[in-house]
Design an enzyme around this catalytic site. Structure first.
Site, short mmCIF file in Angstrom:
data_model
loop_
_atom_site.label_atom_id
_atom_site.label_comp_id
_atom_site.label_asym_id
_atom_site.label_seq_id
_atom_site.Cartn_x
_atom_site.Cartn_y
_atom_site.Cartn_z
N GLY A 59 0.86 -1.19 0.00
CA GLY A 59 0.00 0.00 0.00
C GLY A 59 0.88 1.22 0.00
O GLY A 59 2.07 1.13 0.32
N CYS A 86 5.40 -5.97 1.71
CA CYS A 86 5.67 -4.53 1.70
C CYS A 86 4.91 -3.83 2.83
O CYS A 86 5.17 -4.09 4.00
CB CYS A 86 5.34 -3.98 0.32
SG CYS A 86 6.12 -2.41 0.03
N TYR A 87 3.91 -2.99 2.53
CA TYR A 87 3.15 -2.36 3.63
C TYR A 87 2.53 -3.42 4.53
O TYR A 87 2.38 -3.21 5.74
CB TYR A 87 2.05 -1.46 3.04
CG TYR A 87 1.24 -0.73 4.09
CD1 TYR A 87 1.72 0.44 4.67
CD2 TYR A 87 0.00 -1.22 4.51
CE1 TYR A 87 0.99 1.10 5.65
CE2 TYR A 87 -0.73 -0.56 5.47
CZ TYR A 87 -0.24 0.60 6.04
OH TYR A 87 -0.96 1.25 7.00
N HIS A 173 8.21 -7.12 -3.54
CA HIS A 173 6.96 -7.59 -4.17
C HIS A 173 7.18 -8.91 -4.92
O HIS A 173 7.62 -8.88 -6.07
CB HIS A 173 6.44 -6.53 -5.14
CG HIS A 173 5.89 -5.34 -4.45
ND1 HIS A 173 4.60 -5.28 -3.97
CD2 HIS A 173 6.46 -4.16 -4.12
CE1 HIS A 173 4.39 -4.12 -3.39
NE2 HIS A 173 5.51 -3.42 -3.46
N GLU A 175 4.98 -10.67 -6.22
CA GLU A 175 3.95 -10.85 -7.25
C GLU A 175 4.31 -10.26 -8.61
O GLU A 175 3.72 -10.60 -9.61
CB GLU A 175 2.61 -10.26 -6.76
CG GLU A 175 2.54 -8.74 -6.64
CD GLU A 175 3.10 -8.20 -5.33
OE1 GLU A 175 3.85 -8.91 -4.66
OE2 GLU A 175 2.79 -7.04 -4.98
N ASP A 231 -16.83 -11.53 -22.78
CA ASP A 231 -17.52 -11.74 -21.51
C ASP A 231 -18.97 -12.19 -21.71
O ASP A 231 -19.42 -13.18 -21.13
CB ASP A 231 -17.49 -10.46 -20.66
CG ASP A 231 -16.08 -9.97 -20.43
OD1 ASP A 231 -15.16 -10.80 -20.56
OD2 ASP A 231 -15.89 -8.78 -20.16
N LYS A 373 -10.11 -11.87 -16.21
CA LYS A 373 -10.29 -11.97 -17.66
C LYS A 373 -9.60 -13.20 -18.26
O LYS A 373 -10.17 -13.89 -19.09
CB LYS A 373 -9.70 -10.71 -18.31
CG LYS A 373 -10.02 -10.56 -19.77
CD LYS A 373 -11.34 -9.87 -19.93
CE LYS A 373 -11.69 -9.57 -21.36
NZ LYS A 373 -12.91 -8.78 -21.44
#
Ligand code: XMP
Length: 517
Positions: A59, A86-87, A173, A175, A231, A373
Site C-alpha cells: 500500500g 511490503c506495507y 513484491h 507478485e 464476456d 479476464k
C-alpha cells in the site's frame, strides 16, 4: 456463490496496493482460490470465512500516518498463516510490537535478495535472487519471536519470519515479474505453509456454477445480451449449458460492429449453442439517431439510449423472463466495491455506455463475478467457443461510431469496417494479434491530395492504432514491424475506394487515449 466453490481459500487484505489484483492472479495461477477483501476485515469474519492463509498486500502509506489503513490486530492471533508484503509486513511488525522507519536510502526497483536463514519460503529459490522493491519504509526493530531470513544491500530484514508461528513478511513484491523467483516464493507460502494442494480448477468452477445457476433459476427464463465480446459470449455459453432452452439471448445489431462480428455471434449462438436468439436489426435506427451528430459524448449518449430502447423492447417480447445475465468480472466487482467483504470502491473512469437501467426489474445473474479476464478466456475455450471470439480485442460499446470521427454515415462506416478488417487480417497473418492488446483503424475527417495513375485524388486519411497495455488505463503504442504496416497500408489504399493515405498513431496513453474520440 463463491463460498460454495472451494474449501481451499486464501484471503488477500487490500491496503490500497496497485498490485492486490496481481497477487490474486498469482495465487489463482497456483490453482488456489482467493478473494480480495478490505484491509480492516475483522478477525471474527475471517474465522467465519475459514481461509487457509492470509496475504496482506502492499500500500502507498506509512504505518504511522494519521489515516493509514490498519488491519484488525487480532488477525495475527487466529493461527492462520499470514504473509505480509511490503506495507503488509509493516502492519505485521507494527501490530506485533516492533517498529518501522522511513529510510534515507530508499530502495526502489531491482535489488538482490540473499537468504540468511533456511525457511519453507525458500524451497527451490536460489540463495541470491533478484527482487523488486517499492517502499521507502522498512523494519527498524523486529517484534519478539521474528528473525530476518533474507537481506538486501540496504535492508537487513528484507524477508522475515516468526520462529514458531506461521507469520512471514517480505519487504519486496514477489507478485511482480521483476521478482524473478517471486512466484516460487508465493507457491511455497501456499503449499508449504498454508497446506494448499492447488485444487481450484476452472472445470470444477464451471460445474459448480452451472449447478448454482440451475438452483437459482428453477423453471425461470433468463435473458442475456450478446455484444460479440468475450464476456457476454462466455456468460451465454455457460448459461446455455446450465439451463438449455430456458435461455433467451438478445443481440442488438447496431450496424457499428466489426466486419462479420454479428454473423459469427449468430452462427455460434444459434447453431453451436442453439439458444433462443433474438437479433434486433437496428442498423437503420442507430444511423438515424446519429444523423448530424459529431460531438463524441453526444454520439455515445445517443447510442447508449438507442441500445437500451432496443433491448428493452425486445426483452418485453420474451415471455416470463425474470432473470438478466451479465458478464461482470471480478475486477469490476472489486473496483465498484460490490462485494460485502471486498475493498472499498476506488474511483474508476467509466464509459458506462450500453449499461441497462435498474428499472428493468430483473434479478441479476453474474456467473463470472469471481473470475479474472484470463480465466474467463480459458473458460470460454473449455465451453467450446471459437478461439477468435475468446481472444477478441476489446471493443467499445459505441463501436465503430467513435472510430469514424465526426458525423457517422453509412458510407463512412462501410469504408472503416473494410479497412479495419484488412488491418486485423494482416495483424493475424503476421502473428501479431495476440501480441497487441487492441488494434484497429480510425477513419479521419481529413482529406488530402494523392495521385493514382495519372490522376490527382483528394480523399480521406485513415489512422491505424495499435496498443499494448495491461489494464487499458495506461498504454504504449505497439512497435509493429514496418513490413506489416506497409502491407496494411498498401492493401487499404489499393482495395478501399475513398482512402489515399494511411498514418500510424505513435502516441501513448496518457496523454493520448486509446480511442480517438
Ligand atoms: P480510452 O480511449 O479511454 O479507452 O483510452 C480505454 C478502453 O476503453 C474502451 N472504450 C470504451 N468502452 N464504451 C466502452 O464500452 C466506450 O464509450 C468506450 N470508450 C473507450 C477502449 O476501446 C479501450 O479498450
Amino acid at each position: 456463490m463463491s463460498s460454495k466453490i472451494t474449501q481451499e481459500k486464501i484471503l488477500i487484505l487490500d491496503f490500497g496496493s496497485q498490485y492486490a489484483q496481481l497477487i490474486a492472479r498469482r495465487v489463482r495461477e497456483q490453482n488456489v482460490y482467493c478473494e480480495i477483501v478490505r484491509h480492516n476485515i475483522t478477525a471474527s469474519r475471517i474465522r467465519e470465512l475459514a481461509p487457509m492463509g492470509l496475504i496482506l498486500s502492499g500500500g502507498p502509506c506509512s504505518v504511522y500516518e494519521k489515516d493509514a489503513p490498519q488491519c484488525d490486530p487480532e488477525i495475527f492471533q487466529l493461527g492462520i498463516p499470514v504473509l505480509g508484503i511490503c506495507y503488509g509486513v509493516h502492519q505485521m511488525i507494527h501490530h506485533l510490537g516492533g517498529s518501522v522507519q522511513s529510510v534515507a536510502s530508499r530502495e526502489y526497483g531491482h535489488a538482490l535478495l540473499t537468504q540468511i536463514e533456511a525457511n519453507p519460503l525458500w524451497e527451490c529459490v536460489s540463495p541470491t535472487t533478484s527482487v523488486w522493491m517499492s517502499h521507502g519504509d522498512q523494519a527498524a526493530q523486529l517484534p519478539e519471536g521474528f528473525v530476518a531470513i533474507g537481506k538486501t544491500d540496504t535492508c537487513d530484514a528484507a524477508a522475515i519470519a516468526h520462529i514458531s508461528r506461521p507469520l512471514f513478511g517480505l519487504q519486496f513484491h514477489p507478485e511482480v515479474t521483476h521478482s524473478v523467483e517471486g512466484t516460487q516464493m508465493l507457491r511455497n507460502f501456499l503449499r508449504n505453509v498454508c497446506g494448499c494442494h492447488g485444487t481450484w480448477k476452472l472445470e470444477d468452477f464451471a460445474r459448480m456454477m452451472k449447478e448454482s445457476i440451475r438452483e437459482k433459476v428453477g423453471n425461470g427464463r433468463v435473458l442475456c445480451g450478446l455484444s460479440g465480446g468475450v464476456d457476454s459470449s462466455v456468460v451465454a455459453a455457460l448459461l446455455s449449458e446450465a439451463i438449455g432452452d430456458q435461455l433467451s439471448c438478445i443481440l442488438v445489431d447496431n450496424g457499428l460492429l466489426r466486419k462479420n462480428e454479428a454473423q459469427q455471434v449468430i452462427e455460434v449462438f444459434s447453431n453451436h449453442f442453439r439458444t433462443d436468439l433474438h437479433v434486433v436489426e437496428a442498423q437503420r435506427l442507430f444511423l438515424e439517431n446519429l444523423a448530424g451528430i459529431s460531438e463524441p459524448q453526444e454520439k455515445r449518449r445517443r447510442i447508449g439510449h438507442t441500445f437500451i430502447d432496443c433491448f428493452a423492447a425486445e426483452a418485453k417480447k420474451v415471455e416470463n423472463a425474470s432473470f438478466l445475465a451479465q458478464g461482470t468480472l471480478y475486477p469490476d466487482v472489486i473496483e465498484s466495491g460490490g462485494s460485502p467483504d471486498g475493498p472499498a470502491a476506488t474511483i474508476k473512469l467509466h464509459h458506462n455506455v450500453g449499461g441497462l437501467p435498474d428499472d428493468l426489474q430483473f434479478e441479476l445473474i453474474e456467473p463470472l463475478r469471481d473470475l479474472f479476464k484470463d480465466e474467463v478466456r480459458r473458460l470460454g475455450l473449455q465451453l467450446g467457443l471459437p478461439e477468435e471470439m475468446v481472444w477478441r480485442h476489446p471493443f467499445p460499446g459505441p463501436g465503430l461510431a467513435v472510430r469514424c470521427l465526426g458525423e457517422v454515415t453509412e458510407e463512412k462506416l462501410n469504408v472503416l469496417r473494410e479497412a479495419d478488417a484488412i488491418v486485423l487480417e494482416e495483424l493475424r497473418n503476421a502473428g501479431w494479434y495476440r501480441k497487441t492488446s487492441q488494434t484497429f483503424a480510425v477513419l479521419l475527417p481529413v482529406q488530402s491530395v494523392g495521385v493514382m495513375g495519372d490522376a490527382r485524388t483528394y480523399e480521406n486519411a485513415l489512422a491505424i492504432r495499435s496498443v499494448c497495455t495491461e489494464d487499458f488505463m495506461t498504454a504504449d503504442w505497439s512497435r509493429l514491424p514496418y513490413d506489416l504496416l506497409a502491407r496494411m497500408s498498401t492493401r487499404i489504399i489499393n482495395e478501399i475506394k475513398g482512402i489515399n493515405r494511411v498514418v500510424y498513431d505513435i502516441s501513448s496513453k496518457p496523454p493520448a487515449t486509446i480511442e480517438w474520440e
